[in-house]
Write a protein that holds these residues in place. Structure first.
Motif, mmCIF file in Angstrom:
data_model
loop_
_atom_site.group_PDB
_atom_site.id
_atom_site.type_symbol
_atom_site.label_atom_id
_atom_site.label_comp_id
_atom_site.label_asym_id
_atom_site.label_seq_id
_atom_site.Cartn_x
_atom_site.Cartn_y
_atom_site.Cartn_z
ATOM 1 N N MET A 1 -4.804 -4.528 1.767
ATOM 2 C CA MET A 1 -5.374 -3.493 0.909
ATOM 3 C C MET A 1 -4.454 -3.273 -0.289
ATOM 4 N N GLY A 2 -4.994 -3.327 -1.491
ATOM 5 C CA GLY A 2 -4.247 -3.017 -2.689
ATOM 6 C C GLY A 2 -4.568 -1.606 -3.159
ATOM 7 N N ILE A 3 -3.564 -0.892 -3.636
ATOM 8 C CA ILE A 3 -3.746 0.447 -4.187
ATOM 9 C C ILE A 3 -3.182 0.440 -5.600
ATOM 10 N N VAL A 4 -4.034 0.726 -6.584
ATOM 11 C CA VAL A 4 -3.610 0.674 -7.975
ATOM 12 C C VAL A 4 -3.880 2.010 -8.662
ATOM 13 N N GLY A 5 -3.218 2.195 -9.779
ATOM 14 C CA GLY A 5 -3.379 3.398 -10.580
ATOM 15 C C GLY A 5 -2.155 3.567 -11.456
ATOM 16 N N GLU A 6 -2.298 4.369 -12.493
ATOM 17 C CA GLU A 6 -1.189 4.591 -13.404
ATOM 18 C C GLU A 6 -0.109 5.431 -12.732
ATOM 19 N N SER A 7 1.038 5.550 -13.379
ATOM 20 C CA SER A 7 2.112 6.385 -12.867
ATOM 21 C C SER A 7 1.608 7.819 -12.698
ATOM 22 N N GLY A 8 1.881 8.401 -11.527
ATOM 23 C CA GLY A 8 1.420 9.753 -11.252
ATOM 24 C C GLY A 8 0.039 9.828 -10.639
ATOM 25 N N ALA B 1 -1.485 -5.731 5.410
ATOM 26 C CA ALA B 1 -0.549 -5.216 4.421
ATOM 27 C C ALA B 1 -1.231 -4.193 3.523
ATOM 28 N N ILE B 2 -0.434 -3.238 3.045
ATOM 29 C CA ILE B 2 -0.865 -2.283 2.035
ATOM 30 C C ILE B 2 0.094 -2.425 0.864
#
Length: 251
Positions: A33-40, A198-199
């Motif tokens: 699993m991928g988790i994405v996003g900008e800082s914060g 995996a994460i």
């Protein structure tokens, strides 16, 4: 097939600030699993809650039928040495810098009961080879290694005990592009060959494109979109995901 990890309504706040809220998903054996996003965006806070580094305000993290949020601390520490592994963005955070490369790998084996020096050293040598570090560097300290080699050593230290779930926090962050490519290829091979779940938390969409089966996009502590990685990246539905994808395409 039963999920290996069930995340249910995880919420973590810091005073008035939301770290993450209402996060739920299942992770199956062998799935990444991928988790994405900008800082914060909340992705690192979520990873800390999942890995037991931070206590969520509410929710459950159920691994193999056991809620790790309410699990006694000694049991959780043993879990972190056996079935779980954590790869830090900065390898210095995951290595003993004053201990040799072989000693770093061997320590994890000793933590789960290995005592025969010859067997430990042979296993460490084997794992250095798996992460493309020459056997003649086994007695060198991590401070003598490049950043990419330190990261590969941290991976060997984590995977030597055969964990079932690996948490990765920006595993290619801070590395040169050519070093990133080599490390990603190595990670992909190890994950597939070992059947690891995996994460992976990252801001780099190319990393999740290569490694992740599914993808969650976070913004302001919330999951705004999730699905199969290629589906989310090729046909993003949420405006924020569209912005992330388009910003990469414009670079």
């Amino acid at each position: 097939m039963q999920p290996l990890l069930q995340v249910k309504d995880i919420r973590k706040t810091y005073g008035p600030r939301i770290g993450c809220t209402d996060v739920s998903f299942d992770l199956y054996p062998g799935e990444v699993m991928g988790i994405v996003g900008e800082s914060g965006s909340g992705k690192s806070t979520l990873l800390s809650c999942l890995a037991g580094h931070a206590q969520p305000d509410t929710g459950a993290v159920i691994f193999d039928g056991r809620d790790t949020v309410t699990m006694p601390e000694p049991e959780r520490r043993m879990l972190a040495r056996t079935d779980w592994a954590y790869v830090h963005q900065n390898p210095r955070d995951g290595l003993r810098m004053g201990v040799s490369a072989g000693g770093n790998v061997g320590e994890r084996l000793m933590a789960v009961g290995a005592r025969n020096y010859g067997t430990i050293r042979d296993t460490a040598t084997d794992w250095l080879g798996r992460v493309e570090i020459n056997a003649d560097r086994i007695d060198d300290r991590p401070s003598q290694f490049s950043g990419g080699m330190q990261q590969r050593l941290q991976i060997a230290r984590n995977l030597v005990t055969g964990p079932r779930l690996v948490f990765m926090d920006e595993p290619t962050g801070g590395l040169d592009v050519s070093v990133q490519a080599r490390l990603l290829d190595l990670l992909r091979g190890l994950v597939r060959r070992m059947g690891l779940s995996a994460i992976i938390v990252t801001h780099d969409l190319a990393v999740v494109r290569l490694l992740a089966d599914r993808l969650m996009v976070m913004k302001g502590g919330h999951v705004v979109e999730q699905g199969l990685t290629d589906q989310v990246l090729d046909d993003p539905q949420h405006a924020y995901t569209q912005l992330l994808v388009s910003s990469v395409l414009q670079v």
